[in-house]
Design an enzyme around this catalytic site. Sequence first.
Site, PDB file in Angstrom:
ATOM      1  N   GLY A  18     -17.881  30.397 -68.784  1.00 45.97           N
ATOM      2  CA  GLY A  18     -17.661  30.888 -67.428  1.00 45.97           C
ATOM      3  C   GLY A  18     -18.083  29.860 -66.404  1.00 45.97           C
ATOM      4  O   GLY A  18     -18.596  30.193 -65.334  1.00 45.97           O
ATOM      5  N   ALA A  19     -17.837  28.584 -66.715  1.00 45.54           N
ATOM      6  CA  ALA A  19     -18.350  27.493 -65.879  1.00 45.54           C
ATOM      7  C   ALA A  19     -17.331  26.937 -64.910  1.00 45.54           C
ATOM      8  O   ALA A  19     -17.599  25.938 -64.249  1.00 45.54           O
ATOM      9  CB  ALA A  19     -18.877  26.366 -66.770  1.00 45.54           C
ATOM     10  N   GLY A  22     -18.474  29.920 -59.665  1.00 44.77           N
ATOM     11  CA  GLY A  22     -19.637  30.787 -59.548  1.00 44.77           C
ATOM     12  C   GLY A  22     -20.905  30.236 -60.163  1.00 44.77           C
ATOM     13  O   GLY A  22     -21.211  29.044 -60.080  1.00 44.77           O
ATOM     14  N   ILE A  23     -21.676  31.127 -60.801  1.00 49.38           N
ATOM     15  CA  ILE A  23     -22.961  30.762 -61.397  1.00 49.38           C
ATOM     16  C   ILE A  23     -22.791  29.664 -62.430  1.00 49.38           C
ATOM     17  O   ILE A  23     -23.591  28.716 -62.482  1.00 49.38           O
ATOM     18  CB  ILE A  23     -23.619  31.998 -62.043  1.00 49.38           C
ATOM     19  CG1 ILE A  23     -24.030  33.000 -60.973  1.00 49.38           C
ATOM     20  CG2 ILE A  23     -24.826  31.597 -62.883  1.00 49.38           C
ATOM     21  CD1 ILE A  23     -24.489  34.336 -61.526  1.00 49.38           C
ATOM     22  N   GLY A  24     -21.754  29.761 -63.250  1.00 49.19           N
ATOM     23  CA  GLY A  24     -21.549  28.768 -64.298  1.00 49.19           C
ATOM     24  C   GLY A  24     -21.317  27.377 -63.742  1.00 49.19           C
ATOM     25  O   GLY A  24     -21.867  26.383 -64.241  1.00 49.19           O
ATOM     26  N   SER A 140     -26.872  41.957 -66.318  1.00 50.91           N
ATOM     27  CA  SER A 140     -26.515  42.607 -65.060  1.00 50.91           C
ATOM     28  C   SER A 140     -27.391  43.831 -64.849  1.00 50.91           C
ATOM     29  O   SER A 140     -27.737  44.548 -65.794  1.00 50.91           O
ATOM     30  CB  SER A 140     -25.054  43.034 -65.057  1.00 50.91           C
ATOM     31  OG  SER A 140     -24.779  43.865 -63.933  1.00 50.91           O
ATOM     32  N   TYR A 166     -18.939  48.312 -67.832  1.00 54.02           N
ATOM     33  CA  TYR A 166     -19.577  47.007 -67.677  1.00 54.02           C
ATOM     34  C   TYR A 166     -21.065  47.101 -67.999  1.00 54.02           C
ATOM     35  O   TYR A 166     -21.616  46.255 -68.720  1.00 54.02           O
ATOM     36  CB  TYR A 166     -19.365  46.515 -66.248  1.00 54.02           C
ATOM     37  CG  TYR A 166     -19.950  45.159 -65.953  1.00 54.02           C
ATOM     38  CD1 TYR A 166     -19.444  44.008 -66.545  1.00 54.02           C
ATOM     39  CD2 TYR A 166     -21.012  45.029 -65.056  1.00 54.02           C
ATOM     40  CE1 TYR A 166     -19.985  42.758 -66.252  1.00 54.02           C
ATOM     41  CE2 TYR A 166     -21.549  43.792 -64.756  1.00 54.02           C
ATOM     42  CZ  TYR A 166     -21.029  42.658 -65.363  1.00 54.02           C
ATOM     43  OH  TYR A 166     -21.576  41.427 -65.078  1.00 54.02           O
TER      44      TYR A 166
END
Length: 300
Positions: A18-19, A22-24, A140, A166
């Site tokens: 997930g890079a 965002g965070i990644g 989360s 989720y």
Amino acid sequence: MMNTAAQDFRGKTVVITGASAGIGAAAARAFAERGASVAVVGRSPEKTAAVAAQVGGKAHLADFGSLDSVRALAADLLTTYDRIDVLANNAGAIFESHRISGDGHAMSIQVNHLAPFLLTNLLLDRLTQSPDARVINTGSLQYRKARLDLDNLNGTGVRYRKLEAYGASKIGTILFTRELAHRTRGTGLTTSAFHPGAVATEVTRENTLQRAIMKSPLGKILLLSPEQGAAPLLHLAGVADPQSVNGAYFHLLNREEPKNEQARDARLAQLLWERSAELTGLPVLPHASAGGIRDVDGPA
């Protein structure tokens, strides 16, 4: 409270899923600034390549909605890197509707739990070859109000509520972290999970309204930046005494005993591991002992 002083990652290889945004992406930049070689994993060829170019790393494409894609990713990573020191299981998504993947699993449980579970296991031998390997899982806050039904992970016959689905998958993240710590005890590998806070990321990419809020002036006031969201990941990957956080869950920068009875259930963690292995085609290995996961946790 964590000490968030910058860590030195020179000579280390860091894999971040997930890079591409965002965070990644923020974590990829921070790790590269600290000297790491970064494997940038994402779905979008264009975005993933752009982040890889920024950090001087290599782009790797994968779609966690396909377990074959995860297997191909693992093979690619094992071919490319002689060592893997940090695996950041950061990819995730909230799905607006109940969808079943080509593998036969609800997309929420597959993308957020089964895919990282499979990837971690496929990379486990390479990880444990490093003397101080870390697996860091992005969780989360939604886990607190959810319930994981081990007998119905797909949510068949149940009204679909996206945040509950989720959240259930993120209970899986915490249980996976605790059980991984237990099963790898004595190998040198350690693992932790964290909630990054309310961050402007693509986890809600399917919701048009939430995407608009993230980009609005109000969103910029209310939401953390991706760099702030990546801070716990950076620290957990470099904390001086990793055994002190092995199997632990963090809310932002603070260690927290999970506030959901299921997320504290050592027996459920064991059963979920075995069920996940079945669903991903991995060997269903017996639990190492009847002891609780708390045996591997550091001091509270």
